[in-house]
Design an enzyme around this catalytic site. Sequence first.
Site, PDB file in Angstrom:
ATOM      1  N   GLU A 112      13.964  -7.488 -73.339  1.00  0.00           N
ATOM      2  CA  GLU A 112      14.336  -7.287 -74.692  1.00  0.00           C
ATOM      3  C   GLU A 112      15.227  -8.210 -75.392  1.00  0.00           C
ATOM      4  OE1 GLU A 112      12.770  -4.672 -75.604  1.00  0.00           O
ATOM      5  OE2 GLU A 112      12.544  -3.049 -73.797  1.00  0.00           O
ATOM      6  N   GLU A 142      14.325  -4.790 -80.908  1.00  0.00           N
ATOM      7  CA  GLU A 142      14.448  -5.452 -79.838  1.00  0.00           C
ATOM      8  C   GLU A 142      16.117  -5.433 -79.720  1.00  0.00           C
ATOM      9  OE1 GLU A 142      12.171  -5.716 -77.976  1.00  0.00           O
ATOM     10  OE2 GLU A 142      10.391  -6.362 -78.990  1.00  0.00           O
ATOM     11  N   HIS A 145      16.670  -2.076 -78.256  1.00  0.00           N
ATOM     12  CA  HIS A 145      16.251  -1.930 -76.855  1.00  0.00           C
ATOM     13  C   HIS A 145      17.139  -2.776 -75.844  1.00  0.00           C
ATOM     14  CE1 HIS A 145      11.752  -1.287 -78.335  1.00  0.00           C
ATOM     15  NE2 HIS A 145      12.713  -0.288 -78.823  1.00  0.00           N
ATOM     16  N   GLU A 207       3.655  -5.819 -74.249  1.00  0.00           N
ATOM     17  CA  GLU A 207       3.654  -4.582 -74.739  1.00  0.00           C
ATOM     18  C   GLU A 207       2.560  -3.965 -74.662  1.00  0.00           C
ATOM     19  OE1 GLU A 207       5.614  -6.120 -78.252  1.00  0.00           O
ATOM     20  OE2 GLU A 207       7.490  -5.412 -77.680  1.00  0.00           O
ATOM     21  N   GLU A 241       7.289   0.995 -79.442  1.00  0.00           N
ATOM     22  CA  GLU A 241       6.525  -0.130 -78.846  1.00  0.00           C
ATOM     23  C   GLU A 241       4.901  -0.038 -79.467  1.00  0.00           C
ATOM     24  OE1 GLU A 241       7.157  -2.339 -76.735  1.00  0.00           O
ATOM     25  OE2 GLU A 241       8.996  -1.735 -76.130  1.00  0.00           O
ATOM     26  N   HIS A 244       5.134  -2.513 -82.059  1.00  0.00           N
ATOM     27  CA  HIS A 244       5.025  -3.826 -81.509  1.00  0.00           C
ATOM     28  C   HIS A 244       3.462  -4.159 -81.184  1.00  0.00           C
ATOM     29  CE1 HIS A 244       9.414  -3.101 -80.296  1.00  0.00           C
ATOM     30  NE2 HIS A 244       9.265  -2.817 -81.693  1.00  0.00           N
TER      31      HIS A 244
END
Lengths: 530, 166
Positions: A112, A142, A145, A207, A241, A244
């Site tokens: 992360e 991020e 995370h 991802e 996610e 992403h």
Amino acid sequence: MASSNLAVKEALKANPVPSSVDPQEVHKWLQDFSWDFKAKGGKYPTKYNLDVNTREQFKLTAKEYARMESIKEERQYGTLLDGLDRLDAGNKVHPKWGEAMKVISNFLEVGEYAAIAGSALLWDAAQSPEQKNGYLAQVMDEVRHTNQTAYVNYYYGKHYYDPAGHTNMRQFRSVNPLYPGVRRAFGDGFLAGDAVESSINLQVVAEACFTNPLIVSLTEWAAANGDEITPTVYLSIETDELRHMANGYQTLVSVMTDPESFKYLQTDLDNAFWTQHKYLTPFVGFGLEYGSKYKVEPWVKSWNRWVYEDWAGIWLGRLQKFGIKSPKCLADAKKDAMWAHHDLALLAAALWPLTGIRMELPDEEAMNWFEANYPGWYDHYGKIYNEWKSLGFEDPKAGFCPLVWMMQNGHGIFIDHTSTLPFCPTLSKSASNPSFLEMNGKRFAFSEGHGERQWLQEPERYEFQNFFEQYEGWELSELVKAAGGVRSDGKTLLSQPHLRSTDMWTLEDLKRLNIVIPDPMKIMNWQPVH
Amino acid sequence: MANWYNTETRDEWQDQINSLRSVSAGVECLQSFRADHTGPDRKTYDLKKEVTWIESRIEMRLGQLHSEELISDEDLLSKTIDGKCAKEVVGEWVKKAADIDCKIKMEGLCIAYRKACKPPMVPINYFAAGEKILISKLMRLRAIGALDQTVEELREMRGVTRLSVQ
């Protein structure tokens, strides 16, 4: 004033900040915001030309992002600090799983953290304002995370009955031979080299390909082993996610229409897939199956469904019409999905004093499960575990160390120079094709050909001092002590080869083994092959 | 207690670095260190992981000596450590790359550029911009046909020796 600050000031002058927080107004402002720096090129090198007209799929980012994330944070931290505290959730986790989470969450924190920089690298490289906005939202995700993964260890450290390891894994992991692998895949892979290659590593492979088997499986296995903490945090992470994955898709779209850029794509995809797979496939499989008491779906099945069928088949399949093919190394990766995590588990057990967790060898029930799901497992691995048990693997007074057993039985351990993971050529059942090379006076070990090829293509990219080179000549207990591998009494080891609170190994027990770390690439009689 | 971030090797180098008293001595030390200990063409790997730490300390000391000798902020941002125009120096390196279409030659140029120009030899504002151009070209040359070369061909290209245990 630095030129970038001046550019921001000029851009803000041309596009004044909204006068309210009305979502529509904010959204319109961001859409108009051009990021129009004088030199659009960015700071970092890339071989790609990114399309200036690329769109960002999440039009709602601007108006909904902060509100959405704020609600997610309230739910997550509220559940942890109120509901789960009162239910004493930290102590309802099976100890075997509680130990595995000491390394799992800590290692994923590295990913992360590196992803913050990787997304920022893409922001720098992108030419389209909308695409920049998409990457910028990912930078914020991020950061979130990184805090979340660290918070899992923090929460465990406060509420789990054996906090040692959850509290100081950032320190002790520096000597864990499994740790450099995560730095290679997530650290270097996500943020070093070409920005688009970083995107392929981070968004397209790690991802889009691996977060389903990683995070969805992880939370499932966690819940089965009494852990309500991990699903609370990691499912909240997983909800980000998708954005992403979409960023990764948009990265590909932004370069695919340019014939000059397109010709680089397949090489980067193949290399990124092998880089991420080489670490994630064995590490996640090992964490789930060897870190659990209660088993769920075998890792090989999850891997086949999510990686082989869903990602390589369906996701990449949609790009086939543009000329993108599945990576050439996919067949070897599929073989690894069956055996690589068992290879890694054996080495982790052999190196247990350096792992920072309490690690129990598979019991009879686990052995039956392994054999039922991985036919041939017992004859290859189970017999070794049983022999180690009979020789006193758990007993601090027995003077047995599996590392010494391996050396005495001709099972040398080497470090793969590209992936930086340990491997044992004589005991490996995964896709193995070891080679040992010398270049410019230095010797290198490789566990298979794909990694060797990556190193031969870009040797300066893989400059790395491995565990044996770094700590050659250290006595093992001294190294463990220096790395912070002892509990608060100053003598009992953080790592233990069993889960009991009795018969725990101390520095003295380790010292009696008299292990001085060798460098196998020096002490063995290496000769040129003619 | 022994640890890995305060070693005898670092102490020895730190003493040597502290004894540097002029920019010219610092430049000589850094050039020699980079030639011997950095990059895939280095003369020795003996310093292992200490290489980056020691190099950074030499760079810091040299940067300090350089800033003490220089008066003008303008010169710090526009001139190389030996007083040349940074823009022209970097331009020369970029010019050298223009005719290269071989990835090994391009790789050699990038390694040489980094050893010669990495700050404080050349100000970062010029060094980084030049390196971006050179590395982008290297990446392009490397990516073409990268999956088509066999491992044997790559070994030959690198001049590696295969080893086995006797």
